[in-house]
Design a protein around this motif. Structure first.
Motif, PDB file in Angstrom:
ATOM      1  N   PRO A 141       0.879  -0.705   0.479  1.00  0.00           N
ATOM      2  CA  PRO A 141       0.210  -0.305   0.489  1.00  0.00           C
ATOM      3  C   PRO A 141       0.973   1.220  -0.111  1.00  0.00           C
ATOM      4  O   PRO A 141       0.171   2.520  -0.041  1.00  0.00           O
ATOM      5  CB  PRO A 141      -0.675  -0.006   1.095  1.00  0.00           C
ATOM      6  CG  PRO A 141       0.093  -1.130   2.025  1.00  0.00           C
ATOM      7  CD  PRO A 141       0.525  -1.643   1.489  1.00  0.00           C
ATOM      8  N   GLN A 159       1.846   3.129  -5.020  1.00  0.00           N
ATOM      9  CA  GLN A 159       0.521   3.471  -6.201  1.00  0.00           C
ATOM     10  C   GLN A 159       1.196   4.441  -7.648  1.00  0.00           C
ATOM     11  O   GLN A 159       2.302   4.689  -7.353  1.00  0.00           O
ATOM     12  CB  GLN A 159       0.139   5.166  -5.667  1.00  0.00           C
ATOM     13  CG  GLN A 159      -0.946   4.578  -3.940  1.00  0.00           C
ATOM     14  CD  GLN A 159      -1.608   3.538  -4.635  1.00  0.00           C
ATOM     15  OE1 GLN A 159      -2.108   3.573  -5.197  1.00  0.00           O
ATOM     16  NE2 GLN A 159      -1.871   3.312  -2.938  1.00  0.00           N
ATOM     17  N   GLU A 185       2.449   3.823   4.036  1.00  0.00           N
ATOM     18  CA  GLU A 185       0.866   4.693   3.211  1.00  0.00           C
ATOM     19  C   GLU A 185       0.245   5.614   3.275  1.00  0.00           C
ATOM     20  O   GLU A 185      -0.812   5.574   2.399  1.00  0.00           O
ATOM     21  CB  GLU A 185      -0.571   3.366   4.248  1.00  0.00           C
ATOM     22  CG  GLU A 185      -1.479   3.172   3.536  1.00  0.00           C
ATOM     23  CD  GLU A 185      -1.998   2.171   4.415  1.00  0.00           C
ATOM     24  OE1 GLU A 185      -3.695   1.861   3.885  1.00  0.00           O
ATOM     25  OE2 GLU A 185      -1.377   1.557   5.303  1.00  0.00           O
ATOM     26  N   THR A 206      -5.411  -7.413  -5.274  1.00  0.00           N
ATOM     27  CA  THR A 206      -4.850  -5.742  -5.462  1.00  0.00           C
ATOM     28  C   THR A 206      -4.620  -4.756  -4.643  1.00  0.00           C
ATOM     29  O   THR A 206      -4.951  -3.736  -4.567  1.00  0.00           O
ATOM     30  CB  THR A 206      -3.307  -5.543  -5.140  1.00  0.00           C
ATOM     31  OG1 THR A 206      -2.916  -5.240  -6.577  1.00  0.00           O
ATOM     32  CG2 THR A 206      -2.548  -6.574  -4.463  1.00  0.00           C
ATOM     33  N   LEU A 243      -6.166  -1.605  -2.568  1.00  0.00           N
ATOM     34  CA  LEU A 243      -5.420  -0.758  -1.982  1.00  0.00           C
ATOM     35  C   LEU A 243      -4.804   0.066  -2.699  1.00  0.00           C
ATOM     36  O   LEU A 243      -4.162   1.513  -2.696  1.00  0.00           O
ATOM     37  CB  LEU A 243      -3.646  -1.528  -1.888  1.00  0.00           C
ATOM     38  CG  LEU A 243      -3.038  -3.090  -0.906  1.00  0.00           C
ATOM     39  CD1 LEU A 243      -1.983  -3.173  -1.193  1.00  0.00           C
ATOM     40  CD2 LEU A 243      -4.208  -2.529   0.534  1.00  0.00           C
TER      41      LEU A 243
END
Length: 466
Positions: free
Chosen positions: A217, A220, A288, A434, A437
């Motif tokens: 996480p 990105q 995160e 995923t 996330l």
């Protein structure tokens, strides 16, 4: 009188020795039985190398003559005859793997790294290897890598585990021409260029990166694909759900997303001290709340093309292309410290495909097969002309699909790398597992900003989330 009194502990020690030998033999047989066919051949090769080393080393010039007798030899010399000098060969420890063997040896007087490197062709012939490499392995040590099969001609596949990566921002590229793992650290790296002819592995390489990093996480992704018009098309269709934004070849949409990313870069630059308490995100690492943002721009030439013509549409496209180049330059030159990495993929990374003011500040560059020397130099720099074996113009054979060249990070020159194939089914599985996330980094930053700050996603002129 008991047996113990007559022979002492000798029988017990002998039995213990036999038990240890039996245990070793069982372990060796089990390891051999469980190994695949390639590793079994390497195990047999390693046995042969160990068995013949003492005899072969002097013939290859890898031994020294010690004329000083040992203390034991001096004591045992009762007839007064001259003691014969000893021939000493370096100690060799050999380990097998799928492609061949890795041997470690100690250096001796007049048998150093240079002598081992000169003997590499003889080692290759004697050990029945395709090629042999000798590199330093610490003071007074060398590591000898011999490959029985050419790793570059042996296609490999990787099944993503779906587990958190052990090291964030480390890209596992594959194996080099000696079968050794190759990885590159992308922390503190502003940009990466990936070039090569269509169908030779650029997109598969990037897909593998996304699959490896998707379970975190703290990372990105945002995607641009210049060869498709919609998210459900093309090579990234399965991975789009793990990207917080994605655009195809529409220049207006791409320009809007580039503006969003530059807004994010500016906001992070302004807020980093207040939020993280440091000047560079890499001083504390991705999290995160402040993730590492990977900007993937595939078929990058689509967004920077120099449009010609005086008609309104051509002028509009030329303006958008120029602005796209300016915005991506901002991301590459200013995004490193706030945690943005830009990966640009194109067929030829010449100045007309990726502007030189962007390309030349990307410290990591890879190239799959190229047709011209100009394209190879654009991708890897002028020095590639001096390394003919690694030049990507020699990778045009279909057998080299998935093989790339890149500057070697640990020593001079270039490395050729066999990148693993990641199937669409595995990519889709990772994306499905995923997708929860996926977060927009701008929204995450808003939550970390002090109360009263202007929301990034509601600034005037900002592009809405896709």
């Amino acid at each position: 009188m008991s047996l113990h009194e007559v022979f002492g502990p000798a029988p017990v020690l002998a039995l213990l020795g036999l038990a240890l030998m039996a245990a070793w033999a069982v372990w060796w047989i089990v390891r051999y039985a469980l190994a695949d066919t390639m590793t079994r051949a390497s195990i047999r090769q390693a046995v042969r190398v160990r068995r013949t080393w003492k005899r072969f080393a002097p013939m290859a010039g890898l031994s020294v003559t010690d004329k000083t007798p040992t203390m034991l030899a001096s004591w045992s010399n009762t007839d007064g005859k001259p003691i014969k000098p000893r021939i000493i060969a370096p100690t060799l420890k050999v380990k097998p793997d799928r492609f061949g063997i890795v041997a470690r040896a100690n250096c001796l007087p007049k048998v150093s790294l240079e002598e081992f490197q000169k003997a590499a062709p003889y080692l290759a012939d004697a050990w029945r290897c395709t090629r042999v490499s000798v590199q330093p392995d610490g003071p007074g040590q060398v590591v000898i890598r011999g490959v029985r099969l050419d790793p570059l001609l042996t296609p490999t596949a990787r099944i993503p585990t779906g587990q958190m990566p052990e090291q964030l921002a480390t890209w596992d590229l594959g194996v080099d021409e000696y079968g050794q793992p190759v990885s590159v650290k992308l922390s503190q790296v502003p940009g990466v260029t990936v070039a090569g002819l269509p169908g030779f592995g650029k997109t598969c390489l990037i897909n593998g990166l996304v699959c490896d990093w998707a379970p975190s996480p703290a990372i990105q992704f945002v995607g641009f694909d210049g060869k498709v018009s919609a998210a459900h098309e093309g090579d990234y269709a399965d991975l789009v759900k793990r990207m917080f934004a994605f655009v195809g070849d529409d220049m207006d949409e791409a320009n809007g997303l580039f503006n969003r990313l530059v807004d994010l870069r500016r906001a992070r630059s302004s807020a980093i001290r207040a939020v993280l308490g440091v000047k560079s995100m890499w001083d504390v690492g991705p999290s995160e709340g402040w993730p590492f943002v990977v900007v993937i721009i595939d078929e990058a030439h689509t967004y920077f093309r120099d449009y010609k013509g005086n008609d309104p549409e051509s002028k509009k496209l030329a303006r958008l292309a120029a602005e796209n180049a300016r915005l991506v330059e901002d991301l590459v030159k200013k995004g490193r410290s706030v945690g943005l990495l830009t990966i640009l993929a194109t067929q030829k990374s010449t100045g007309d495909a990726i502007p030189t003011f962007i390309r030349d500040v990307c410290p990591v560059g890879l190239s799959f097969a190229q047709k011209t020397a100009e394209a190879a130099v654009a991708a890897l720099g002028e020095d590639i002309r001096n390394w003919d074996d690694a030049n990507p113009i020699n990778l045009q054979d279909p057998a080299y699909v998935g093989v790339a060249s890149m500057s070697h990070q640990s020593r001079p020159g270039f490395a050729r790398i066999r990148t693993p194939y990641v199937s669409d089914m595995d990519a889709a599985r990772i994306a499905d597992d995923t997708t929860s996330l996926t977060r927009d980094p701008a929204e995450l930053l808003e939550r970390m900003l002090p109360s009263g700050a202007v929301p990034l996603t509601k600034k005037e002129g900002a592009t809405p989330a896709l």
